[in-house]
Design a protein around this motif. Structure first.
Motif, short mmCIF file in Angstrom:
data_model
loop_
_atom_site.label_atom_id
_atom_site.label_comp_id
_atom_site.label_asym_id
_atom_site.label_seq_id
_atom_site.Cartn_x
_atom_site.Cartn_y
_atom_site.Cartn_z
N SER A 130 0.89 -1.17 0.00
CA SER A 130 0.00 0.00 0.00
C SER A 130 0.92 1.22 0.00
CB SER A 130 -0.90 -0.03 1.24
OG SER A 130 -1.68 1.14 1.27
N TYR A 131 1.23 1.73 -1.18
CA TYR A 131 2.36 2.66 -1.37
C TYR A 131 2.48 3.79 -0.35
CZ TYR A 131 2.82 0.46 -6.05
OH TYR A 131 2.97 -0.41 -7.09
N PRO A 132 1.38 4.47 -0.01
CA PRO A 132 1.55 5.62 0.91
C PRO A 132 2.00 5.24 2.32
CG PRO A 132 -0.60 5.69 -0.19
CD PRO A 132 -0.01 4.34 -0.45
N VAL A 133 1.94 3.97 2.63
CA VAL A 133 2.37 3.51 3.96
C VAL A 133 3.90 3.56 4.09
CG1 VAL A 133 2.31 1.52 5.55
CG2 VAL A 133 0.28 2.12 4.21
N THR A 134 4.57 3.65 2.99
CA THR A 134 6.05 3.73 2.97
C THR A 134 6.57 4.79 3.94
OG1 THR A 134 6.19 2.98 0.69
CG2 THR A 134 8.00 4.37 1.48
N ILE A 135 7.66 4.44 4.62
CA ILE A 135 8.34 5.45 5.45
C ILE A 135 9.73 5.71 4.87
CG2 ILE A 135 9.15 3.73 7.15
CD1 ILE A 135 8.85 6.00 9.29
N CYS A 136 10.11 6.97 4.83
CA CYS A 136 11.41 7.37 4.30
C CYS A 136 12.51 7.07 5.33
CB CYS A 136 11.43 8.86 4.02
SG CYS A 136 10.36 9.41 2.70
N ALA A 137 13.73 7.03 4.82
CA ALA A 137 14.90 6.75 5.67
C ALA A 137 15.06 7.80 6.78
CB ALA A 137 16.14 6.74 4.80
N GLU A 138 14.83 9.06 6.44
CA GLU A 138 15.03 10.14 7.42
C GLU A 138 14.06 9.99 8.59
OE1 GLU A 138 14.59 10.32 4.16
OE2 GLU A 138 15.38 12.16 3.30
N ARG A 139 12.81 9.67 8.25
CA ARG A 139 11.82 9.53 9.33
C ARG A 139 12.03 8.25 10.13
NH1 ARG A 139 6.78 9.42 6.81
NH2 ARG A 139 7.81 9.48 4.80
N THR A 140 12.55 7.21 9.47
CA THR A 140 12.90 6.01 10.23
C THR A 140 13.94 6.35 11.29
OG1 THR A 140 12.48 4.59 8.31
CG2 THR A 140 13.84 3.66 10.06
N ALA A 141 14.99 7.06 10.87
CA ALA A 141 16.05 7.44 11.82
C ALA A 141 15.47 8.34 12.92
CB ALA A 141 17.17 8.16 11.08
N LEU A 142 14.62 9.28 12.52
CA LEU A 142 14.07 10.22 13.51
C LEU A 142 13.19 9.50 14.54
CD1 LEU A 142 13.72 13.13 14.53
CD2 LEU A 142 11.85 13.38 12.88
N VAL A 143 12.31 8.63 14.09
CA VAL A 143 11.43 7.97 15.07
C VAL A 143 12.23 7.02 15.98
CG1 VAL A 143 9.29 8.23 13.74
CG2 VAL A 143 10.62 6.15 13.50
N LYS A 144 13.29 6.44 15.45
CA LYS A 144 14.16 5.64 16.31
C LYS A 144 14.74 6.52 17.42
CE LYS A 144 17.14 2.70 14.42
NZ LYS A 144 18.15 2.21 13.44
N ALA A 145 15.22 7.70 17.03
CA ALA A 145 15.84 8.60 18.00
C ALA A 145 14.83 9.11 19.03
CB ALA A 145 16.47 9.79 17.26
N ILE A 146 13.68 9.54 18.56
CA ILE A 146 12.68 10.08 19.49
C ILE A 146 12.23 8.99 20.45
CG2 ILE A 146 10.36 11.09 19.67
CD1 ILE A 146 12.46 12.98 18.41
N SER A 147 12.07 7.79 19.93
CA SER A 147 11.60 6.71 20.81
C SER A 147 12.67 6.26 21.78
CB SER A 147 11.05 5.54 19.99
OG SER A 147 12.07 4.98 19.20
N GLU A 148 13.92 6.69 21.55
CA GLU A 148 14.99 6.42 22.52
C GLU A 148 15.26 7.63 23.41
OE1 GLU A 148 16.60 3.45 22.88
OE2 GLU A 148 15.45 2.54 21.25
N GLY A 149 14.39 8.64 23.30
CA GLY A 149 14.47 9.76 24.24
C GLY A 149 15.23 10.97 23.77
N ARG A 150 15.70 10.98 22.50
CA ARG A 150 16.41 12.15 21.98
C ARG A 150 15.41 13.11 21.35
NH1 ARG A 150 19.22 7.86 23.80
NH2 ARG A 150 21.20 8.64 24.59
N ARG A 151 15.65 14.39 21.55
CA ARG A 151 14.71 15.39 21.02
C ARG A 151 15.38 16.50 20.22
NH1 ARG A 151 9.79 15.43 24.22
NH2 ARG A 151 9.16 13.25 24.12
N ALA A 152 16.70 16.53 20.19
CA ALA A 152 17.38 17.62 19.49
C ALA A 152 18.58 17.06 18.72
CB ALA A 152 17.83 18.68 20.48
N PHE A 153 18.79 17.60 17.53
CA PHE A 153 19.75 17.04 16.59
C PHE A 153 20.53 18.14 15.90
CE2 PHE A 153 15.83 14.68 17.05
CZ PHE A 153 16.30 13.45 17.51
#
Ligand code: THU
Length: 134
Positions: A51-74
């Protein structure tokens, strides 16, 4: 580590992440490496979906990993593609929420840099959380 070798380090991590890209539809691998202010680096790849729109980009993958590990500033993100393609609007917006002055570097798989610019120059007059402050 000096600034230039930090960029090279993130570039290598981004290339490595791009090898995990799940891209049966576009065959366009993307890898990203995002550095938090405490120095922790989060990498990510694009993950496509039937379902094409469900795709997640590389940048957002990295960002959600970081946020979910408690980082908020980059302070730095390096994005690699076959041809130095730049982050899509959705990724720019999502990154802008946390770090509008983030340094964005795009490169190709040979390490050639195509863009090196602050996020708020790539997303002019971006809409940020302060607009909703009460
Ligand atoms: N893609 C990214 O991962 N990041 C971007 O900023 C642009 C596009 C991915 C999404 C999709 O898997 C493929 O590249 C082609 O659009």
């Amino acid at each position: 580590m000096n600034a230039e070798s930090a960029v090279q380090h993130l570039l290598a991590l981004a290339v490595e992440a791009s090898n995990n890209a799940y891209i049966p539809y576009s065959n366009y691998p993307v890898g990203a490496a995002l550095r938090a202010l405490d120095g922790t680096i989060y990498s990510g790849c694009n993950v496509e979906n039937a379902s094409y729109p469900v795709t997640i980009c590389a940048e957002r993958t990295a960002l959600v990993k970081a946020i979910s590990e408690g980082r908020r500033a980059f302070d730095l993100i390096v994005v690699v593609t076959k041809n130095g393609g730049s982050p899509c609007g959705m990724c720019r917006q999502m990154l802008f929420e946390f770090s509008p002055h983030l340094r964005v570097i795009t490169a190709d798989m040979d390490g050639q840099i195509h863009i090196d610019a602050p996020l708020d120059s790539l997303l002019l007059n971006g809409f940020g959380p302060e607009r909703l402050a009460r």
